[in-house]
Design a protein around this motif. Structure first.
Motif, short mmCIF file in Angstrom:
data_model
loop_
_atom_site.label_atom_id
_atom_site.label_comp_id
_atom_site.label_asym_id
_atom_site.label_seq_id
_atom_site.Cartn_x
_atom_site.Cartn_y
_atom_site.Cartn_z
N LEU A 68 0.82 -1.21 0.00
CA LEU A 68 0.00 0.00 0.00
C LEU A 68 0.86 1.26 0.00
CD1 LEU A 68 -2.88 -0.96 2.48
CD2 LEU A 68 -3.08 -0.55 0.03
N SER A 69 1.95 1.23 0.76
CA SER A 69 2.76 2.44 0.81
C SER A 69 3.51 2.65 -0.50
CB SER A 69 3.73 2.40 1.99
OG SER A 69 4.54 1.25 1.90
N ALA A 70 3.74 1.56 -1.26
CA ALA A 70 4.34 1.71 -2.58
C ALA A 70 3.31 2.30 -3.55
CB ALA A 70 4.83 0.37 -3.11
N MET A 71 2.05 1.88 -3.36
CA MET A 71 0.98 2.34 -4.24
C MET A 71 0.67 3.81 -3.97
SD MET A 71 -2.35 0.01 -5.08
CE MET A 71 -2.50 -0.55 -3.47
N SER A 72 0.52 4.14 -2.70
CA SER A 72 0.20 5.51 -2.36
C SER A 72 0.92 5.90 -1.07
CB SER A 72 -1.32 5.64 -2.16
OG SER A 72 -1.59 6.78 -1.39
N PRO A 73 2.06 6.56 -1.21
CA PRO A 73 2.84 6.92 -0.03
C PRO A 73 2.05 7.81 0.93
CG PRO A 73 4.07 7.30 -2.05
CD PRO A 73 2.68 6.99 -2.46
N LYS A 74 1.00 8.45 0.41
CA LYS A 74 0.27 9.41 1.22
C LYS A 74 -0.89 8.76 1.97
CE LYS A 74 -0.97 14.25 0.48
NZ LYS A 74 -1.40 15.18 -0.57
N LEU A 116 -4.91 4.61 5.20
CA LEU A 116 -6.34 4.46 4.98
C LEU A 116 -6.65 3.01 4.63
CD1 LEU A 116 -9.06 6.06 4.58
CD2 LEU A 116 -8.47 6.12 2.16
N GLY A 117 -5.83 2.46 3.72
CA GLY A 117 -6.04 1.07 3.30
C GLY A 117 -5.90 0.11 4.46
N ILE A 118 -4.85 0.31 5.28
CA ILE A 118 -4.64 -0.54 6.45
C ILE A 118 -5.84 -0.48 7.38
CG2 ILE A 118 -3.27 -0.83 8.55
CD1 ILE A 118 -1.51 -1.65 6.46
N GLY A 119 -6.34 0.73 7.59
CA GLY A 119 -7.49 0.91 8.47
C GLY A 119 -8.69 0.14 7.98
#
Lengths: 231, 315
Positions: free
Chosen positions: B273-279, B283-286
């Protein structure tokens, strides 16, 4: 020397006094029945002996040694075995694990438990919460036996069980006492059952002993017992 | 849960080895997932087995990381010795802390462990000479593992070294869980009042579990410091403590293979997820965490057990 000696024991919970100046003793191999109505202090007596109720005064001696201040787990290790009314089987442990968790070195082991109640062997992979009431009680008794006690405290062992199961348990308890020489203290609402399983009996009312005698005598003259236990 | 617990270790190990051959460019990620698994397993000995929650478990992870880093700076560069030192120091710290952590109930334990975590973080921040403060420690070099295997640029040594530690920890905890002591821990979780009556010293058992757990968390921290050549404050911070609780819960607390899956799953997700959207990766993890609570009862292990049971009933 008696195995267990309770002398002028006053005990309860917090500030509340339930037992008042109670004295009794149990000899090695002896069977004692504790009778009385609901709420007269029978369970509290067991809890106090095991170290789970608050002792306000008086003394408890085990084979002559004062144990009034001994932590509960050490009392269990000294040879006091308690089968609580709630049975308290661990639900996510299997039958076998429920037995092993209590295992302490001694004469009684897993095999003896399964010999005593073959039904437990059939159910040994069942989870603790997948057992009938009778099976739970068998497991609770065996789990306590796994600690290799010398005194067995049974709190209402027949409560809520079908008559057939009660008969089976009674036969087993009688055999255990005859063969292994356990001392037992049995608390029961069903006074006749308890008297039939014991040598001596005490009747409690409001935290005090009101009647005491040999079980056979009390059974023969049951009217005086009924006076104290009739609801 | 029993069915999943038995024999899930070997397929997991084969998967890990297959990963080495199939995705050679991701060895560093794999290594970090192995380390997270060791950490999550250490924590789950408390939460999943003994039923003791903690929000400060990273304290031991960080202590292990700093221990090996500081020793390496002073010349003890052999990684296995560094690991052992981290194990001992973290376990001792856990043993010292056990008195204030083990008493009380879940709520007080959360607060106390949280407090200890903040204290240790601030202490490490202040002790700049020892820990490098906010900059962390990176001026150390680890020697070859057992004097034989040098940490290489591709991360092959780190991969197998971490995997070996994970396998050892997995096997150890698996045996521990089945031992009378492990059963006693589960008994404490399920009915702590009943335990003294069968002769079990509850406090001593919990102290032992806490010490073992802290020691293994220290191993994990030391592994991370050795393989990344870095020890920093975030290794003992609150976020890492919260993360390990999430991993154990997502995987299925109380199940050893489940916790490994939870740790690798969440670790991988975080990376992807952090590679996909560092920002917006948090949110995804949540979302995944919340979904897992509603969809995966009992975590991955719980869902797998339920699935196997359903398939058997149908067969």
């Amino acid at each position: 020397m008696p195995l267990l000696e309770v002398e002028r024991l006053t005990a309860g919970y917090g500030e509340a006094v339930v037992l008042e100046e109670m004295s009794l003793s149990v000899d090695d191999g002896e069977g004692l029945a504790v009778l009385g109505r609901n709420g007269v202090g029978k369970t509290t007596l067991m809890l106090a002996i095991m170290g789970h109720a608050r002792r306000l005064s008086g003394s408890l001696r085990w084979q002559g040694t004062e144990i009034g201040g001994t932590p509960a787990y050490q009392r269990a290790r000294m040879g006091l075995g308690w089968v609580p009314q709630e049975r308290d089987i661990f639900p996510s442990l299997t039958v076998e694990e429920n037995l092993l968790v209590a295992g302490r070195p001694g004469a009684f082991g897993l095999k003896d438990a399964y010999d005593l109640f073959p039904r437990l062997k059939e159910r040994r992979r069942n989870m603790g919460d997948k057992l009938s009431g009778g099976e739970q009680q068998m497991l609770a008794i065996c789990r306590t036996l796994m600690t290799n006690p010398r005194l067995l405290l049974l709190d209402e062992p027949f409560e809520g069980l079908a008559p057939v199961i009660v008969e089976e348990l009674e036969a087993t308890l009688r055999r255990l006492r005859a063969e292994k020489g356990f001392a037992t203290v049995i608390v029961e609402q069903h006074a006749e059952d308890a008297l039939a399983l014991s040598d001596r009996a005490i009747v409690l009312d409001r935290g005090k002993i009101v009647l005491e005698g040999r079980s056979a005598d009390l059974l023969a003259d049951f009217a005086q017992v009924r006076r104290w236990i009739a609801v | 849960m029993r069915m999943v617990r038995v024999g899930a270790g070997l397929p997991l190990l084969l998967l890990a080895v297959a990963g080495f051959f199939l995705f050679p460019e991701y060895l560093t990620l794999f290594t970090s997932l192995f380390i997270l698994s060791v950490f999550a397993l250490s924590y789950d000995l408390l939460q999943g087995h003994a039923g003791v929650v903690s929000l400060g478990h990273a304290v031991f992870f960080g202590t292990g990381a700093y221990t090996t880093a500081i020793l390496a700076r002073h010349g003890l560069a052999e990684p296995v010795l560094g690991l052992l030192a981290a194990l001992v120091v973290s376990a001792l710290l856990a043993l010292v802390l056990t008195r204030i952590v083990v008493v009380g109930n879940d709520l007080t334990r959360l607060l106390v462990t949280l407090g200890v975590g903040f204290l240790m973080f601030e202490a490490a921040n202040q002790a700049r000479d020892l820990t490098g403060g906010a900059d962390g420690l990176s001026d150390f070099t680890m020697g070859p593992v057992l004097g034989l295997f040098r940490f290489d640029f591709a991360g092959e040594t780190a991969f197998f070294y971490s995997l070996a530690v994970l396998v050892l920890v997995y096997f150890f905890l698996w045996r521990l869980a089945a031992s009378p002591f492990g059963l006693a821990l589960r008994g404490i979780r399920e009915n702590v009042r009943r335990m003294p009556a069968i002769g079990a010293p509850v406090r001593r058992h919990l102290a032992t579990a806490y010490t073992i757990s802290g020691g293994i968390a220290g191993l994990a921290g030391a592994l991370l410091a050795q393989t990344s050549n870095f020890a920093s404050l975030d290794m003992l911070g609150f976020e890492r403590s919260a993360e390990v609780m999430m991993m154990a819960t997502l995987g299925g607390t109380g199940s050893i293979p489940g916790v490994v899956l939870g740790a690798t799953g969440l670790g991988y997700l975080k990376d992807a997820l952090s590679a996909m959207s560092p920002k917006y990766w948090q949110l995804g993890i949540g979302i995944v965490l919340m979904l897992s609570v509603f969809v995966l009862r009992g975590g991955i292990a719980g869902a797998a057990t339920a699935l196997i049971r359903r398939l058997r009933e149908r067969a």
